[in-house]
Design a protein around this motif. Structure first.
Motif, short mmCIF file in Angstrom:
data_model
loop_
_atom_site.label_atom_id
_atom_site.label_comp_id
_atom_site.label_asym_id
_atom_site.label_seq_id
_atom_site.Cartn_x
_atom_site.Cartn_y
_atom_site.Cartn_z
N ALA A 227 0.84 -1.21 0.00
CA ALA A 227 0.00 0.00 0.00
C ALA A 227 0.87 1.25 0.00
O ALA A 227 0.55 2.23 -0.67
CB ALA A 227 -0.92 -0.01 1.22
N ASN A 228 1.96 1.21 0.72
CA ASN A 228 2.87 2.35 0.80
C ASN A 228 3.57 2.58 -0.54
O ASN A 228 3.83 3.71 -0.92
CB ASN A 228 3.89 2.12 1.91
CG ASN A 228 4.63 3.38 2.28
OD1 ASN A 228 4.03 4.45 2.37
ND2 ASN A 228 5.92 3.27 2.49
N ALA A 229 3.85 1.49 -1.25
CA ALA A 229 4.55 1.61 -2.53
C ALA A 229 3.60 1.84 -3.70
O ALA A 229 4.05 2.20 -4.80
CB ALA A 229 5.37 0.34 -2.78
N ALA A 230 2.31 1.65 -3.49
CA ALA A 230 1.34 1.76 -4.57
C ALA A 230 1.21 3.21 -5.05
O ALA A 230 1.03 4.12 -4.26
CB ALA A 230 -0.03 1.24 -4.13
N ALA A 231 1.34 3.38 -6.32
CA ALA A 231 1.19 4.71 -6.93
C ALA A 231 -0.17 4.77 -7.62
O ALA A 231 -0.26 5.09 -8.79
CB ALA A 231 2.33 4.96 -7.91
N VAL A 232 -1.21 4.44 -6.85
CA VAL A 232 -2.56 4.46 -7.41
C VAL A 232 -3.36 5.55 -6.74
O VAL A 232 -3.09 5.95 -5.60
CB VAL A 232 -3.28 3.10 -7.20
CG1 VAL A 232 -2.55 1.99 -7.93
CG2 VAL A 232 -3.44 2.76 -5.74
N GLU A 233 -4.36 6.01 -7.45
CA GLU A 233 -5.27 6.99 -6.88
C GLU A 233 -6.08 6.30 -5.79
O GLU A 233 -6.44 5.13 -5.93
CB GLU A 233 -6.20 7.52 -7.98
CG GLU A 233 -7.11 8.62 -7.52
CD GLU A 233 -7.97 9.13 -8.66
OE1 GLU A 233 -9.16 9.41 -8.40
OE2 GLU A 233 -7.47 9.22 -9.79
N LEU A 234 -6.35 7.00 -4.72
CA LEU A 234 -7.10 6.43 -3.61
C LEU A 234 -8.47 5.97 -4.11
O LEU A 234 -9.22 6.76 -4.69
CB LEU A 234 -7.26 7.49 -2.52
CG LEU A 234 -7.28 7.01 -1.07
CD1 LEU A 234 -6.06 6.17 -0.73
CD2 LEU A 234 -7.37 8.20 -0.14
#
Length: 178
Positions: free
Chosen positions: A45-52
């Motif tokens: 989750a910390n590394a995810a570069a996705v929109e919330l």
């Protein structure tokens, strides 16, 4: 939980960490595995570069659930299942799942018994040892052993019986219940 106050999935996970860990523990039956899965979820989750997402909590639960399934599959592929003895409650019956991997103590005992049997076979008279090794070691029939050695099947049978008695005696002397 309104996601507008959060800027990342990791922040959302930090607010529901214990709740998510409990959820995974109930699904896997293992507190240790739940801790590992939730930590891995936080890392991802910390590394995810996705929109919330619209429902970040549900997204994290799905992510953690999938990671738990992956972890279980990896454990099974290795031929073992880790189940903490500290977890006394087993809501999904994981304690009853047979483990295909042999117990380390059984492996040790087998190695010791093999060493005893090798020594016992070495102690046999030459002809008796040769008959026994062809019959048990090479999987030949008594008739085949008799034909190869030019002796009767009755002689082969007597040599095999003598070898078996000797091996059992050595195992008993070593404290094995045979």
């Amino acid at each position: 939980m309104a996601h507008s106050s959060f800027q990342s999935l990791a922040q959302v996970l930090e607010t529901c960490y214990e709740e998510l860990r409990q959820f995974i523990r109930l699904r896997t039956g293992s507190a240790a595995m739940a801790e590992e899965v939730v930590q891995e979820t936080w890392i991802r989750a910390n590394a995810a570069a996705v929109e919330l997402p619209n429902n970040p909590r549900a997204y994290l639960y799905r992510m953690a659930g999938n990671l738990a399934i992956d972890q279980i599959r990896r454990e099974r592929a290795r031929g073992r299942w880790i189940h903490s003895q500290a977890d006394n409650d087993d809501p999904i019956g994981l304690a009853d799942v047979p483990c295909p991997a042999p117990d380390p103590l059984d492996i040790l005992i087998s190695h010791q018994e093999l060493a005893i049997l090798k020594a016992a076979v070495d102690e046999l008279p030459n002809k008796c040892r040769e008959v026994f090794l062809r019959y048990r070691g090479q999987g030949l029939t008594m008739g085949e052993v008799a034909g190869q050695l030019g002796v009767s099947e009755k002689t082969v049978e007597k040599h095999i019986a003598r070898a078996m008695i000797h091996c059992r005696q050595r195992l008993r002397e070593a404290g094995r219940n045979v």
